[in-house]
Design a protein around this motif. Structure first.
Motif, PDB file in Angstrom:
ATOM      1  N   SER A 122       0.571  -0.821   0.045  1.00 48.85           N
ATOM      2  CA  SER A 122      -0.034   0.106   0.275  1.00 48.85           C
ATOM      3  C   SER A 122       0.523   1.051  -0.021  1.00 48.85           C
ATOM      4  O   SER A 122      -0.134   2.185  -0.097  1.00 48.85           O
ATOM      5  N   HIS A 123       2.224   1.238   0.085  1.00 46.81           N
ATOM      6  CA  HIS A 123       2.684   2.294   0.156  1.00 46.81           C
ATOM      7  C   HIS A 123       3.287   3.251  -1.337  1.00 46.81           C
ATOM      8  O   HIS A 123       3.299   2.417  -2.046  1.00 46.81           O
ATOM      9  N   PRO A 124       3.056   4.371  -1.138  1.00 43.87           N
ATOM     10  CA  PRO A 124       2.618   4.300  -2.044  1.00 43.87           C
ATOM     11  C   PRO A 124       4.155   4.915  -3.338  1.00 43.87           C
ATOM     12  O   PRO A 124       3.969   4.429  -4.249  1.00 43.87           O
ATOM     13  N   ILE A 125       4.805   4.865  -2.332  1.00 41.80           N
ATOM     14  CA  ILE A 125       6.417   5.039  -2.924  1.00 41.80           C
ATOM     15  C   ILE A 125       6.456   3.209  -4.088  1.00 41.80           C
ATOM     16  O   ILE A 125       6.952   3.433  -5.263  1.00 41.80           O
ATOM     17  N   ALA A 126       6.373   2.665  -2.590  1.00 43.53           N
ATOM     18  CA  ALA A 126       6.399   1.066  -3.745  1.00 43.53           C
ATOM     19  C   ALA A 126       6.267   0.875  -4.393  1.00 43.53           C
ATOM     20  O   ALA A 126       5.909   0.597  -6.138  1.00 43.53           O
ATOM     21  N   ARG A 127       4.513   1.356  -4.688  1.00 44.30           N
ATOM     22  CA  ARG A 127       3.563   1.402  -5.787  1.00 44.30           C
ATOM     23  C   ARG A 127       3.584   2.390  -6.833  1.00 44.30           C
ATOM     24  O   ARG A 127       3.797   1.876  -7.692  1.00 44.30           O
ATOM     25  N   ARG A 128       4.547   3.279  -6.490  1.00 40.60           N
ATOM     26  CA  ARG A 128       4.820   4.229  -7.905  1.00 40.60           C
ATOM     27  C   ARG A 128       5.798   3.570  -8.576  1.00 40.60           C
ATOM     28  O   ARG A 128       5.614   3.882  -9.932  1.00 40.60           O
ATOM     29  N   LEU A 129       6.390   3.081  -8.047  1.00 38.20           N
ATOM     30  CA  LEU A 129       8.219   2.380  -8.232  1.00 38.20           C
ATOM     31  C   LEU A 129       7.492   1.138  -9.161  1.00 38.20           C
ATOM     32  O   LEU A 129       8.050   0.842  -9.952  1.00 38.20           O
ATOM     33  N   ILE A 130       7.071   0.557  -8.605  1.00 33.64           N
ATOM     34  CA  ILE A 130       6.283  -0.532  -9.513  1.00 33.64           C
ATOM     35  C   ILE A 130       5.087  -0.349 -11.021  1.00 33.64           C
ATOM     36  O   ILE A 130       5.661  -0.490 -11.840  1.00 33.64           O
ATOM     37  N   GLU A 131       4.519   0.870 -10.558  1.00 35.56           N
ATOM     38  CA  GLU A 131       4.234   1.220 -11.524  1.00 35.56           C
ATOM     39  C   GLU A 131       4.586   1.778 -12.262  1.00 35.56           C
ATOM     40  O   GLU A 131       4.889   1.336 -13.894  1.00 35.56           O
ATOM     41  N   VAL A 132       6.198   2.678 -12.248  1.00 35.40           N
ATOM     42  CA  VAL A 132       6.641   3.326 -13.396  1.00 35.40           C
ATOM     43  C   VAL A 132       7.651   2.262 -14.636  1.00 35.40           C
ATOM     44  O   VAL A 132       7.549   2.320 -15.055  1.00 35.40           O
ATOM     45  N   SER A 133       7.723   0.971 -13.157  1.00 35.84           N
ATOM     46  CA  SER A 133       8.770   0.310 -13.859  1.00 35.84           C
ATOM     47  C   SER A 133       7.812  -1.066 -15.150  1.00 35.84           C
ATOM     48  O   SER A 133       8.509  -1.392 -15.918  1.00 35.84           O
ATOM     49  N   ALA A 134       6.745  -0.763 -14.491  1.00 35.08           N
ATOM     50  CA  ALA A 134       5.977  -2.083 -15.140  1.00 35.08           C
ATOM     51  C   ALA A 134       6.206  -2.705 -15.071  1.00 35.08           C
ATOM     52  O   ALA A 134       6.079  -3.962 -16.173  1.00 35.08           O
ATOM     53  N   LEU A 135       7.254  -3.482 -14.586  1.00 29.72           N
ATOM     54  CA  LEU A 135       7.356  -4.899 -13.567  1.00 29.72           C
ATOM     55  C   LEU A 135       6.753  -5.204 -12.882  1.00 29.72           C
ATOM     56  O   LEU A 135       6.517  -4.963 -11.548  1.00 29.72           O
ATOM     57  N   PRO A 136       6.692  -6.615 -12.405  1.00 34.20           N
ATOM     58  CA  PRO A 136       6.649  -6.853 -10.984  1.00 34.20           C
ATOM     59  C   PRO A 136       7.613  -7.709 -10.318  1.00 34.20           C
ATOM     60  O   PRO A 136       9.233  -7.128 -10.926  1.00 34.20           O
ATOM     61  N   ILE A 137       8.157  -7.067  -9.119  1.00 38.63           N
ATOM     62  CA  ILE A 137       9.495  -6.650  -8.570  1.00 38.63           C
ATOM     63  C   ILE A 137       9.533  -7.355  -7.523  1.00 38.63           C
ATOM     64  O   ILE A 137       8.727  -7.599  -6.400  1.00 38.63           O
ATOM     65  N   ALA A 138      10.659  -8.721  -7.412  1.00 34.22           N
ATOM     66  CA  ALA A 138      11.400  -9.759  -6.449  1.00 34.22           C
ATOM     67  C   ALA A 138      11.200  -8.831  -5.866  1.00 34.22           C
ATOM     68  O   ALA A 138      12.367  -8.147  -6.200  1.00 34.22           O
ATOM     69  N   ALA A 139      11.604  -8.581  -4.689  1.00 42.75           N
ATOM     70  CA  ALA A 139      11.827  -8.058  -2.906  1.00 42.75           C
ATOM     71  C   ALA A 139      12.184  -8.893  -1.657  1.00 42.75           C
ATOM     72  O   ALA A 139      10.839  -8.955  -1.654  1.00 42.75           O
ATOM     73  N   PRO A 140      12.441  -9.268  -1.399  1.00 40.72           N
ATOM     74  CA  PRO A 140      13.231  -9.314   0.180  1.00 40.72           C
ATOM     75  C   PRO A 140      13.217  -8.044   0.873  1.00 40.72           C
ATOM     76  O   PRO A 140      13.267  -7.207   0.311  1.00 40.72           O
ATOM     77  N   SER A 141      13.380  -8.276   2.069  1.00 41.36           N
ATOM     78  CA  SER A 141      13.118  -7.450   3.047  1.00 41.36           C
ATOM     79  C   SER A 141      15.362  -7.479   2.752  1.00 41.36           C
ATOM     80  O   SER A 141      15.945  -7.789   2.112  1.00 41.36           O
ATOM     81  N   ALA A 142      15.461  -5.540   2.672  1.00 44.75           N
ATOM     82  CA  ALA A 142      16.797  -4.965   2.094  1.00 44.75           C
ATOM     83  C   ALA A 142      17.344  -5.364   3.066  1.00 44.75           C
ATOM     84  O   ALA A 142      18.786  -4.080   3.284  1.00 44.75           O
ATOM     85  N   ASN A 143      17.832  -5.783   3.614  1.00 48.42           N
ATOM     86  CA  ASN A 143      18.798  -6.688   4.917  1.00 48.42           C
ATOM     87  C   ASN A 143      19.862  -7.857   4.185  1.00 48.42           C
ATOM     88  O   ASN A 143      19.735  -8.477   3.746  1.00 48.42           O
TER      89      ASN A 143
END
Ligand code: AMP
Ligand code: MG
Length: 342
Positions: A122-143
């Motif tokens: 639901s995070h607006p930045i995450a949503r916008r990033l996925i939208e602009v990439s026009a791709l599904p994004i694989a993402a685990p936690s960034a640690n």
């Protein structure tokens, strides 16, 4: 490689999307924790996630989408009635669903499993990033693997500096714990990892829920959990962590006794209203309640390391509602070393 940290303007999001498109990695905020994203359809890009994190190859990733029409190409069957009810109620949000995977999803994403984990954040930045990439994004936690999940851009930089080109800084994450992972391939939704969407919330819309037995206990010798990530000692601070459970009076008495007996630098993690019970001893506040504890826990575990604490005592919570997710993470950080005070 120099890691840039940018505030998430539209220009910065476009730069991040371009990097994703080119097969690179980007750290980005979600409402749960920060994610380390790559193009989910590019096996080479996905392999970079495992390398940057030092993540074992048998621990699958979550695929992030921004619109419901992007689910169908990733899965082999139509979602069940229960899955549909959960999607309607809790997407976008901190809930990951496991479906039988389609051939479009590379084996690198699912660690060779026949199922794929999908989430719509639901995070607006995450949503916008996925939208602009026009791709599904694989993402685990960034640690880095084995470290507490990052809930600020600073945490991501601590672990990923020099390993990835860009981090989008969206401030602290709202929930602070990773998403609820629910297997919806069977008749009854089964919680494999508890999170912000609680079993009570799942049962309310899906009619029924099961919680996997591995959630609140250490795994047995040779046991393979249904959620592969559960077999690793996640969220571990460097100090030796013990959880103390019981009435607030008994917990404070026992923690003070253990702290005073400790032979090396000690630290107490406690809810804000209880801090006064610990006198002049070293403490970190976990916030006001279960929600506060979810929000603050990973930061507190990282601070404990920075302070050089070698023994850490934490107050526990009842394992219901959001308390189940908090106690799952805290339990794993403590290798389930739990003392009952009376
Ligand atoms: P992370 O993104 O680092 O929070 O980790 C993702 C979590 O989702 C791990 O605990 C994985 O084991 C779990 N997961 C991802 N894909 C699957 C799957 N196909 N089946 C079961 N669990 C999964
Ligand atoms: Mg993780």
């Amino acid at each position: 490689m120099i890691t840039q940290v940018l505030s998430p303007s539209e220009g910065a999001i476009c730069e991040a999307a371009k990097l994703i498109f080119e097969g690179e990695l980007v750290g980005f905020p979600t409402e749960t924790v920060y994610g380390l994203g790559a193009n989910a359809l590019d096996a080479k890009a996905v392999q970079k996630i495992f390398d940057a994190k030092g993540r074992p190859g048998d621990n699958p990733l979550i695929v992030h989408i921004s619109h419901i029409q992007h689910l169908a190409p990733l899965v082999r069957e139509r979602p069940s009635a229960a899955a549909k009810a959960l999607i309607d109620a809790y997407w976008p949000g901190p809930m990951t669903l496991i479906f039988p995977k389609s051939t479009l999803v590379p084996a690198a994403v699912t660690a060779g499993l026949d199922t794929v984990a999908v989430r719509m954040p639901s995070h607006p930045i995450a949503r916008r990033l996925i939208e602009v990439s026009a791709l599904p994004i694989a993402a685990p936690s960034a640690n880095r693997s084995g470290r507490p999940s990052p809930t600020t851009a600073k945490h991501v930089l601590e672990d990923m500096s020099g390993r990835i080109p860009l981090i989008l800084d969206g401030g602290p994450c709202q929930v602070g714990l990773e998403s609820t992972v629910i297997d919806v391939t069977g008749c009854v939704p089964r919680v494999l990892r508890p999170g912000g969407i609680t079993p009570e919330m799942i049962a309310r819309v899906a009619g029924n829920v099961e919680v996997d037995g591995s959630v609140m206990r250490p795994l047995k010798e040779g046991e393979t959990p249904r959620s592969p990530g559960m077999k690793y000692r996640h969220y571990a601070p460097k100090g030796n962590l013990t959880i103390v459970q019981g009435s607030p009076d008994a917990v404070a008495r026992e923690i003070c006794r253990l702290y005073d007996e400790a032979k090396s630098p000690a630290l107490i993690l406690a809810l804000q209203p209880n801090l006064c019970r610990y006198g002049g001893r070293k403490t970190i506040s976990l916030g006001m309640n279960a929600e506060g504890m979810a929000h603050n826990l990973f930061d507190a575990l990282r601070k404990a390391d920075e302070m050089g604490a070698e023994v850490i005592f934490s107050e526990g919570l009842d394992a219901d509602g959001l308390g189940l997710a908090v106690m799952n993470r805290l339990g794993r950080a403590a290798a389930f070393h739990i003392v009952h005070a009376s």
